[in-house]
Design a protein around this motif. Sequence first.
Motif, PDB file in Angstrom:
ATOM      1  N   VAL A 135       0.841  -1.202   0.000  1.00  0.00           N
ATOM      2  CA  VAL A 135       0.000   0.000   0.000  1.00  0.00           C
ATOM      3  C   VAL A 135       0.874   1.249   0.000  1.00  0.00           C
ATOM      4  O   VAL A 135       1.917   1.307   0.664  1.00  0.00           O
ATOM      5  CB  VAL A 135      -0.941  -0.004   1.227  1.00  0.00           C
ATOM      6  CG1 VAL A 135      -0.166  -0.015   2.539  1.00  0.00           C
ATOM      7  CG2 VAL A 135      -1.885   1.190   1.187  1.00  0.00           C
ATOM      8  N   ALA A 137       1.051   4.880   1.205  1.00  0.00           N
ATOM      9  CA  ALA A 137       0.383   5.732   2.200  1.00  0.00           C
ATOM     10  C   ALA A 137       0.341   7.179   1.723  1.00  0.00           C
ATOM     11  O   ALA A 137       1.093   8.032   2.177  1.00  0.00           O
ATOM     12  CB  ALA A 137       1.107   5.618   3.538  1.00  0.00           C
ATOM     13  N   LYS A 141      -6.168   8.130   5.385  1.00  0.00           N
ATOM     14  CA  LYS A 141      -6.777   6.801   5.491  1.00  0.00           C
ATOM     15  C   LYS A 141      -5.743   5.706   5.261  1.00  0.00           C
ATOM     16  O   LYS A 141      -5.695   4.711   5.999  1.00  0.00           O
ATOM     17  CB  LYS A 141      -7.907   6.671   4.467  1.00  0.00           C
ATOM     18  CG  LYS A 141      -8.565   5.294   4.427  1.00  0.00           C
ATOM     19  CD  LYS A 141      -9.583   5.183   3.304  1.00  0.00           C
ATOM     20  CE  LYS A 141      -8.901   5.079   1.951  1.00  0.00           C
ATOM     21  NZ  LYS A 141      -9.871   4.837   0.853  1.00  0.00           N
ATOM     22  N   LEU A 142      -4.895   5.888   4.244  1.00  0.00           N
ATOM     23  CA  LEU A 142      -3.922   4.851   3.909  1.00  0.00           C
ATOM     24  C   LEU A 142      -2.760   4.815   4.898  1.00  0.00           C
ATOM     25  O   LEU A 142      -2.166   3.763   5.116  1.00  0.00           O
ATOM     26  CB  LEU A 142      -3.419   5.059   2.483  1.00  0.00           C
ATOM     27  CG  LEU A 142      -4.486   4.866   1.396  1.00  0.00           C
ATOM     28  CD1 LEU A 142      -3.895   5.116   0.014  1.00  0.00           C
ATOM     29  CD2 LEU A 142      -5.095   3.474   1.467  1.00  0.00           C
ATOM     30  N   ARG A 145      -4.143   2.748   7.597  1.00  0.00           N
ATOM     31  CA  ARG A 145      -4.168   1.349   7.170  1.00  0.00           C
ATOM     32  C   ARG A 145      -2.777   0.739   7.253  1.00  0.00           C
ATOM     33  O   ARG A 145      -2.616  -0.405   7.679  1.00  0.00           O
ATOM     34  CB  ARG A 145      -4.716   1.233   5.749  1.00  0.00           C
ATOM     35  CG  ARG A 145      -4.761  -0.211   5.245  1.00  0.00           C
ATOM     36  CD  ARG A 145      -5.246  -0.286   3.813  1.00  0.00           C
ATOM     37  NE  ARG A 145      -6.628   0.149   3.698  1.00  0.00           N
ATOM     38  CZ  ARG A 145      -7.242   0.370   2.528  1.00  0.00           C
ATOM     39  NH1 ARG A 145      -6.576   0.206   1.386  1.00  0.00           N
ATOM     40  NH2 ARG A 145      -8.501   0.745   2.497  1.00  0.00           N
ATOM     41  N   SER A 146      -1.762   1.500   6.829  1.00  0.00           N
ATOM     42  CA  SER A 146      -0.385   1.000   6.881  1.00  0.00           C
ATOM     43  C   SER A 146       0.018   0.658   8.311  1.00  0.00           C
ATOM     44  O   SER A 146       0.668  -0.365   8.559  1.00  0.00           O
ATOM     45  CB  SER A 146       0.571   2.045   6.297  1.00  0.00           C
ATOM     46  OG  SER A 146       0.296   2.286   4.939  1.00  0.00           O
TER      47      SER A 146
END
Length: 204
Positions: A135, A137, A141-142, A145-146
């Motif tokens: 992913v 970043a 949001k990312l 998530r990371s």
Amino acid sequence: MVQGIIAGGDVALRRSVEGEEDKPESGACAVQKRQLTPQDVLVGIASSGRTPYVIGALREAHAIGATTILLCCVPPPEQLKGWVTHFIAPIVGPEIIAGSTRLKAGTATKLVLNMLTTVSMIKLGKIYNNLMVDVHASNTKLVARSIRIVQAIIGVDAAVAEEALARAGGRAKLAIVMLAKGLNPTDANILLEEHEGFLRQILD
């Protein structure tokens, strides 16, 4: 490694470029520009199975020696079987609105492409278990998530995961290797490169 080609170029994603799909030579030219080799795979997408742009691209890829796939929503055309390696042909039947292939054919095509691209990302080492470890970043949001991905794989708290990600330049896969093997970013990156980016080969 994975590239999208559309008749008319990127501008056609926002504004229709009529007529380009009728030019097989443009499809062939697009393949030539990307310098395909026999190690490559070209997936042509044409609901009708007869779009000239797609056919031109497939013919050129076949001449180069690349594997060719035609995704269409009709029975595989006989005249294409000499230079298409594989056909994927979900037969959806007549459209609810005549000629509107964005409906049944478009939906079936999207489902097939989801399968092809997901399996491809797994085979390229971008997935570990069911986590998208490659992913990028690029937004809040990312980033979150990371952090969760690093936590889930390594079993550390959020603060440790966040600090490792900062040192890894936001690359979850690199942060995971750093924490799992106790390495600095440079050495962790070398280890990843030695394993062609496959996290499983390092951790398991």
